[in-house]
Design an enzyme around this catalytic site. Structure first.
Site, PDB file in Angstrom:
ATOM      1  CG  LEU A 145      45.876  41.594  40.449  1.00  0.00           C
ATOM      2  CD1 LEU A 145      47.376  41.367  40.389  1.00  0.00           C
ATOM      3  CD2 LEU A 145      45.437  42.470  39.290  1.00  0.00           C
ATOM      4  CG  ASP A 146      40.931  37.618  36.811  1.00  0.00           C
ATOM      5  OD1 ASP A 146      40.111  37.915  37.691  1.00  0.00           O
ATOM      6  OD2 ASP A 146      40.790  37.892  35.607  1.00  0.00           O
ATOM      7  NE  ARG A 147      45.119  29.201  40.948  1.00  0.00           N
ATOM      8  CZ  ARG A 147      44.792  27.958  41.227  1.00  0.00           C
ATOM      9  NH1 ARG A 147      43.547  27.580  41.171  1.00  0.00           N
ATOM     10  NH2 ARG A 147      45.721  27.084  41.554  1.00  0.00           N
ATOM     11  NE  ARG A 248      40.805  36.367  31.694  1.00  0.00           N
ATOM     12  CZ  ARG A 248      40.568  35.383  32.570  1.00  0.00           C
ATOM     13  NH1 ARG A 248      40.572  35.630  33.872  1.00  0.00           N
ATOM     14  NH2 ARG A 248      40.321  34.162  32.140  1.00  0.00           N
TER      15      ARG A 248
END
Length: 318
Positions: A145-147, A248
């Protein structure tokens, strides 16, 4: 006035119980010497300061029942001195676990914590879990997962589970669903964004992704969950493919960027959401359905954090 030096423990003599025979000495000391940093344990082993039956041993020495281990005086960390990984972070991640069995951990990762170290970070979720679960030698991230994205993250404790889930992810065996707060009024009829994505690295080393015919095929299904007039929409996003930054970029491409997205978002929209107390990226992996190796499926859900919930409440009352 000088600060008092950190406390030390004196010489310790430890006898090996029969049920602990066969264990490596480094693993034995890590469990026996609570609160002593792992780095310090390996240092005293390397320097030959730990003796077994009065003789020097190597870190890989396997204990025998009745061995007498001499541990030298140790300088213990001050209460406010950082451990190899901050206790607060470890406790936060331990509390974030929503499911665990002998082969798998699923946690509700908080926003702002990277999944692994690198890019100037010394640690991430996986480094923390290697410390939290020292006996799980094969512990690995199943996916990422992105930060700044929160929500469900899988960590395999066994190689067999890692292989099984990677195979499921390559097909359509894993159902991952995200919630996103996006700008504007998302049309009900817009049920999918099908647009190829191409990764590139900027001079700064930052990774950016753009819709580009030369990119890899990418498909995301969208569904409206709640509208906030013309200002914003809460949508469910289900990535069918698993590309970097897919949701996104697809949200942006669909004309409705995600609140708090510093790479692909809209600064004015983000400022308005921040004014309501929403100081984060509004992307959250809230539901996960995965096939289990022995048959059947595991379904887990993760609630949003307090900041997200409060921001949505304020949007409703606007």
């Amino acid at each position: 006035m000088t600060n008092p030096s950190p406390p030390t423990s004196g010489v310790q003599l430890l006898e090996v119980a029969p049920e602990l025979a066969g264990q490596r000495i480094d693993n034995f000391l890590r469990t026996q010497l609570k609160g002593v940093p792992k780095t310090l344990i390996y240092r005293i082993l390397r320097k030959g300061e730990v003796r077994v039956n009065k003789g020097r041993i190597k870190p890989e020495y396997k204990l025998q029942a009745g061995d007498i281990i001499r541990v030298p005086p140790l300088r213990l960390a001050e209460r406010d001195e950082p451990e190899p990984l901050a206790q607060g972070l470890l406790q936060r991640l331990e509390a974030a676990i929503v499911y665990e069995d002998k082969a798998l951990i699923v946690l509700n990762k908080p926003a702002g914590i990277a999944v692994h170290g690198g890019s100037g970070l010394n640690y991430g979720v996986i480094e923390a879990f290697r410390q939290l679960r020292p006996d799980a030698k094969d512990i690995e991230l199943v996916h990422r997962l992105d930060r700044d994205t929160s929500g469900l993250l899988m960590i395999a404790k066994k190689r067999s589970m890692l292989r099984h889930l990677h195979e499921a992810l390559r097909g359509d065996g894993v159902d991952k669903r995200y919630m996103a707060l996006v700008r504007g009024n998302w049309a009900t009829a817009k049920k999918q964004v099908n647009a190829p994505l191409l990764k590139s690295n900027l001079r700064s080393g930052e990774r950016m992704v753009e819709v580009n015919p030369e990119g890899k095929e990418a498909l995301t299904m969208f569904r409206v969950l709640r509208r906030f007039g013309e200002f914003a929409t809460l949508v469910e996003a289900r990535p069918i493919t698993g590309r970097t930054h897919q949701i996104r970029v697809h949200a942006q491409h669909g004309g409705h960027c995600i609140a708090g997205d510093s790479k692909y978002g809209d600064d004015d929209f983000t400022k308005e959401i921040r004014a309501l107390g929403g100081k984060r990226l509004f992307l959250h992996a809230y539901e996960l359905i995965v096939p289990l190796p022995e048959g059947g499926k595991l379904k887990v859900e993760a609630p949003v954090d307090e900041m997200w919930a409060r921001t949505v409440e304020r949007l409703l009352s606007e």
